[in-house]
Design a protein around this motif. Structure first.
Motif, short mmCIF file in Angstrom:
data_model
loop_
_atom_site.label_atom_id
_atom_site.label_comp_id
_atom_site.label_asym_id
_atom_site.label_seq_id
_atom_site.Cartn_x
_atom_site.Cartn_y
_atom_site.Cartn_z
N UNK A 1 -13.23 23.92 6.21
CA UNK A 1 -13.25 22.82 5.24
C UNK A 1 -11.87 22.18 5.13
N UNK A 2 -11.84 20.95 4.63
CA UNK A 2 -10.56 20.27 4.40
C UNK A 2 -10.43 19.87 2.92
N UNK A 3 -11.15 20.53 2.05
CA UNK A 3 -11.14 20.19 0.62
C UNK A 3 -9.73 20.25 0.04
N UNK A 4 -8.96 21.27 0.40
CA UNK A 4 -7.63 21.41 -0.19
C UNK A 4 -6.72 20.26 0.22
N UNK A 5 -6.88 19.77 1.46
CA UNK A 5 -6.07 18.63 1.89
C UNK A 5 -6.39 17.39 1.06
N UNK A 6 -7.66 17.18 0.74
CA UNK A 6 -8.04 15.98 -0.03
C UNK A 6 -7.50 16.06 -1.45
N UNK B 1 0.81 -1.22 0.00
CA UNK B 1 0.00 0.00 0.00
C UNK B 1 0.85 1.27 0.00
N UNK B 2 0.30 2.29 -0.69
CA UNK B 2 0.80 3.66 -0.58
C UNK B 2 -0.26 4.44 0.19
N UNK B 3 0.08 4.88 1.41
CA UNK B 3 -0.91 5.37 2.37
C UNK B 3 -0.86 6.89 2.48
N UNK B 4 -2.04 7.53 2.34
CA UNK B 4 -2.20 8.97 2.58
C UNK B 4 -3.06 9.14 3.83
N UNK B 5 -2.67 10.08 4.69
CA UNK B 5 -3.34 10.24 5.98
C UNK B 5 -3.86 11.66 6.16
N UNK B 6 -5.13 11.76 6.57
CA UNK B 6 -5.71 13.02 7.05
C UNK B 6 -5.93 12.85 8.55
N UNK B 7 -5.46 13.82 9.34
CA UNK B 7 -5.62 13.68 10.79
C UNK B 7 -5.92 15.01 11.46
N UNK C 1 2.92 7.89 2.27
CA UNK C 1 3.43 8.87 1.30
C UNK C 1 3.22 10.30 1.75
N UNK C 2 2.19 10.55 2.57
CA UNK C 2 2.00 11.90 3.10
C UNK C 2 1.03 11.88 4.28
N UNK C 3 1.18 12.89 5.16
CA UNK C 3 0.30 13.09 6.30
C UNK C 3 -0.10 14.56 6.31
N UNK C 4 -1.39 14.85 6.24
CA UNK C 4 -1.88 16.22 6.29
C UNK C 4 -2.85 16.39 7.44
N UNK C 5 -2.78 17.54 8.11
CA UNK C 5 -3.62 17.77 9.29
C UNK C 5 -4.65 18.86 9.02
N UNK C 6 -5.58 19.01 9.96
CA UNK C 6 -6.53 20.12 9.97
C UNK C 6 -6.80 20.49 11.42
N UNK C 7 -7.31 21.69 11.63
CA UNK C 7 -7.73 22.14 12.96
C UNK C 7 -9.25 22.08 13.04
N UNK C 8 -9.77 21.85 14.24
CA UNK C 8 -11.23 21.72 14.37
C UNK C 8 -11.95 23.03 14.07
N UNK C 9 -11.20 24.14 14.04
CA UNK C 9 -11.81 25.43 13.70
C UNK C 9 -11.83 25.68 12.19
N UNK C 10 -11.20 24.82 11.41
CA UNK C 10 -11.17 25.00 9.95
C UNK C 10 -12.57 24.82 9.36
#
Length: 395
Positions: A211-216, A168-174, A200-209
């Protein structure tokens, strides 16, 4: 004589007052417990857990309570905001005089009150969070988690990937807090020396954001064929919708904090079908459980005590099961409802909950503050969850 009586009363009243305060929140007729829950804000969907808690306590009260004492739950809105959680928890402890804090929702919110409650020696029981810091009796002896912790869940995800998708090549949103970091640590620990090559990558977001569209969009561009969606409900749903909109079709694995059929149905069948998640509680929408005694009992309870609740929402199963666990602790306390004995009894649990999956048992000890440890992978069908393979130990 009157002066003697006044003197005697003067000696006795402080003693009586001291005795009354030895067991905060407890009278001959009542056990008062407290919690905060996001009735407003980005985590408001989780508030159904508190309503399920209260509905189960009503069932217990209708059947005589705990040794003749009725349970009173004081549940205050914290809007999923740690500063508000601190404010409301102080109110519960210092003004409402509750015996304990139960099933507060959230990782950052519970972390914000953990040191305070431990310093006050107030039982901080079964928070709805799987952060490992809530299963650390050495550092926080007055805090005990309930659900499988996120590092254990990360272990189980990694075990499944290594067994079924080893290239697997794994992408993570957290989520950028202890919740997300625990998931990633558990995943990396179990992947071991393969972790750096597979992730391959890990991208985060804050609960105040908003949207997370750009991360996806960025995650899709990596060419990953496994998407680890370590997000809470609002952002998990956004991620699923955006992935579908982009026609990105990796194997999607969803954190338990968002693995609710009710949430996924709102996302839509096309965007959510096939999503994998780890489970330890029964799915009330599973048609194969139609004759299951535990499910029948739960459905009857929902109909009578929480008729406005969604019977496909696993968070109502969670609230019911958490409440059953606390009731067992209080029953084991007998008439010694001191805070010390509450924690002692919480450390002595061994039970098969009616709505836990077969083979998954709740156990604790003085050195084990992680009651639920085993998990079962399941695939979302568009209507409910279908179990895949066998139980995976997160240990």
């Amino acid at each position: 004589m009157r002066s003697y009586v006044r003197c005697l009363l003067g000696l006795l009243l402080p003693v009586c007052a001291a005795n009354a305060q030895e067991v905060p929140g407890v009278t001959d007729k009542e056990i008062k417990i407290g919690q905060t829950m996001p009735y407003s804000g980005p985590g408001s969907h989780y508030s159904t857990i508190a309503r399920a808690n209260e509905a189960y306590f009503q069932l217990v009260n209708d059947n005589g309570g705990i040794n003749g004492r009725k349970i009173k739950l004081v549940s205050l809105d914290d809007a999923y905001s740690p500063p508000k959680t601190v404010e409301q928890t102080r109110k519960l402890v210092e003004q409402e005089d509750v015996l304990l804090i139960f099933d507060t929702l959230g990782t950052a919110t519970n972390a914000a009150i953990q040191k305070y409650l431990n310093a006050k020696k107030v039982p901080h029981l079964f928070p709805t969070s799987g952060a490992t810091r809530f299963a650390d009796p050495g550092q926080f002896p007055w805090t005990m988690g309930w659900q499988p912790n996120y590092q254990l869940e990360g272990h189980a995800f990694a075990t499944y990937i290594l067994n079924n998708h080893p290239t697997a090549k794994i992408a993570i949103l957290y989520q950028k807090d202890d919740l997300g970091k625990d998931y990633i640590k558990g995943l990396r620990d179990r992947l071991g020396d393969k972790a750096d090559a597979m992730i391959v990558t890990e991208l985060s977001y804050n609960i105040s954001d908003p949207t997370i569209d750009s991360q996806i969009v960025t995650l899709q561009s990596t060419g990953a064929d496994v998407f680890m969606n370590f997000a809470t409900t609002k952002f998990a749903a956004q991620a699923l919708r955006k992935a579908h909109e982009l026609n990105w079709k990796p194997m999607q694995m969803l954190a338990t904090v968002s693995a609710s059929a009710a949430v996924l149905k709102q996302v839509g069948t096309e965007a959510s079908s096939g999503v994998l998640a780890l489970h330890y509680l029964k799915d009330p929408a599973d048609p194969k459980l139609a004759d299951d005694p535990g499910l029948k009992e739960w459905l009857a309870w929902m109909k009578k005590y929480y008729p406005s609740g969604d019977v496909t929402d696993e968070f109502n199963v969670l609230g019911y099961s958490n409440a059953q666990t606390l009731v067992q602790v209080l029953k084991q306390c007998g008439n010694d409802l001191s805070r010390e004995n509450v924690m002692k009894q919480a450390q002595n649990l061994d039970m098969q909950l009616p709505m836990a999956l077969p083979g998954i048992r709740l156990k604790t000890s003085a050195t084990d503050y992680a009651p639920m440890k085993d998990l079962h992978m399941a695939r979302f069908t568009g209507e409910g969850w279908e179990l895949v393979g066998s139980i995976i130990s997160g240990k």
